[in-house]
Design a protein around this motif. Structure first.
Motif, short mmCIF file in Angstrom:
data_model
loop_
_atom_site.label_atom_id
_atom_site.label_comp_id
_atom_site.label_asym_id
_atom_site.label_seq_id
_atom_site.Cartn_x
_atom_site.Cartn_y
_atom_site.Cartn_z
N HIS A 217 39.91 50.22 40.92
CA HIS A 217 39.47 50.25 39.53
C HIS A 217 40.50 49.57 38.62
N ALA A 218 41.78 49.82 38.88
CA ALA A 218 42.83 49.19 38.07
C ALA A 218 42.79 47.67 38.21
N ALA A 219 42.49 47.20 39.41
CA ALA A 219 42.41 45.75 39.64
C ALA A 219 41.26 45.13 38.86
N VAL A 220 40.12 45.81 38.86
CA VAL A 220 38.97 45.30 38.09
C VAL A 220 39.32 45.25 36.61
N GLU A 221 39.97 46.30 36.12
CA GLU A 221 40.36 46.33 34.70
C GLU A 221 41.31 45.19 34.36
N ALA A 222 42.14 44.80 35.34
CA ALA A 222 43.09 43.72 35.12
C ALA A 222 42.45 42.34 35.23
N GLY A 223 41.20 42.28 35.68
CA GLY A 223 40.48 41.02 35.66
C GLY A 223 40.32 40.28 36.96
N VAL A 224 40.50 40.95 38.11
CA VAL A 224 40.31 40.25 39.38
C VAL A 224 38.84 39.95 39.63
N ASP A 225 38.59 38.97 40.49
CA ASP A 225 37.22 38.73 40.94
C ASP A 225 37.03 39.12 42.39
N THR A 226 38.16 39.40 43.09
CA THR A 226 38.12 39.79 44.50
C THR A 226 39.16 40.88 44.74
N ILE A 227 38.80 41.85 45.56
CA ILE A 227 39.75 42.89 45.95
C ILE A 227 39.95 42.84 47.45
#
Length: 249
Positions: free
Chosen positions: A33-43
């Protein structure tokens, strides 16, 4: 995955390593979730199983999301199926998934878990294991595959005595890698190549470009280094701190 997931501003694939390991402990839903909030397009997430390889398949523990056995043993890792379920719900339903296979031998279970959730088109497999790359292609040709290089079994960067020999080895490897990539990429037929960032050179970016292969640098937590990699021509960057991506050109 019909086309690489890329940030509309930078033109890069922005990958959160284990989610966002420097924001929240990696390979957890909170970190994703933190990664999505930071703007990634891939996890990127890591998949393995616990120390039960000697048991018959029916008795084995489920595949889990953890970087290695030490990581899995110091906490209670989520099962891969639980994590994939989370990627079907907001906000994780809007990003792509890279499954880094740490151990070969259970590729069928990973592919089936993706199929059951209709996630094949949103996912890719990356791995250092050449066997796994070949097996995934046999099982599901639609699933994007990424060759991770080099193959490492421990973190030598954490050992002070190894820094000198490691630097020499990396310099030699960096020189050889473009030729190795030119030889191996057509045979592997992968869509991406994930490379430890000190090994990336302009020669390598040219080779991957000619091969039509996406070049992703791992794992970069330094903004100046990120900028040099962008100038060198990489197609994506994987980071423990995806907040840095907002400062890229």
């Amino acid at each position: 995955m019909p086309a690489p997931g890329q940030d509309q501003v930078s033109g890069l694939r922005l990958v959160g390593h284990k989610g966002a390991d420097l924001i929240a402990p990696g390979n957890t839903v909170e970190s994703f979730h933190a990664a999505v909030e930071a703007g990634v397009d891939t996890i990127e997430l890591d998949v393995l199983w616990l120390r039960d390889a000697h048991l018959p398949l029916a008795q084995r523990a489920p595949l889990v999301v953890a970087h290695d056995w030490h990581d899995a043993e110091r906490r209670t890792p989520l099962a891969l199926t639980e994590v994939l379920d989370a990627f079907m719900e907001p906000p994780l339903d809007r990003v792509e998934i890279d499954i880094d296979i740490k151990l070969p031998g259970r590729e069928e279970e990973i592919v089936e878990a993706l199929r059951e959730r209709d996630l094949v088109e949103r996912a890719m497999i990356s791995t250092m294991e050449l066997y796994s790359l070949g097996r995934v292609l046999e099982l599901e040709p639609r699933l994007w595959r990424g060759w991770t290089y080099p193959k490492v079994t421990r973190d030598w960067t954490s050992k002070r005595w190894a820094k000198g020999p490691l630097l020499v080895a990396l310099m030699a490897m960096r020189q050889r890698l473009p030729g190795l990539a030119a030889e191996k990429l057509p045979k592997l037929g992968v869509e991406s190549m994930w490379v430890y960032h000190p090994l990336i050179s302009r020669r390598l970016t040219r080779i991957t470009e000619l091969a039509g292969v996406e070049l992703i640098a791992w794992t970069v937590d330094d903004l100046p280094r990120m900028r040099r990699l962008v100038e060198a021509g990489v197609n994506g960057i994987c980071s423990n701190d995806p907040r840095l991506f907002a400062q890229l050109p």
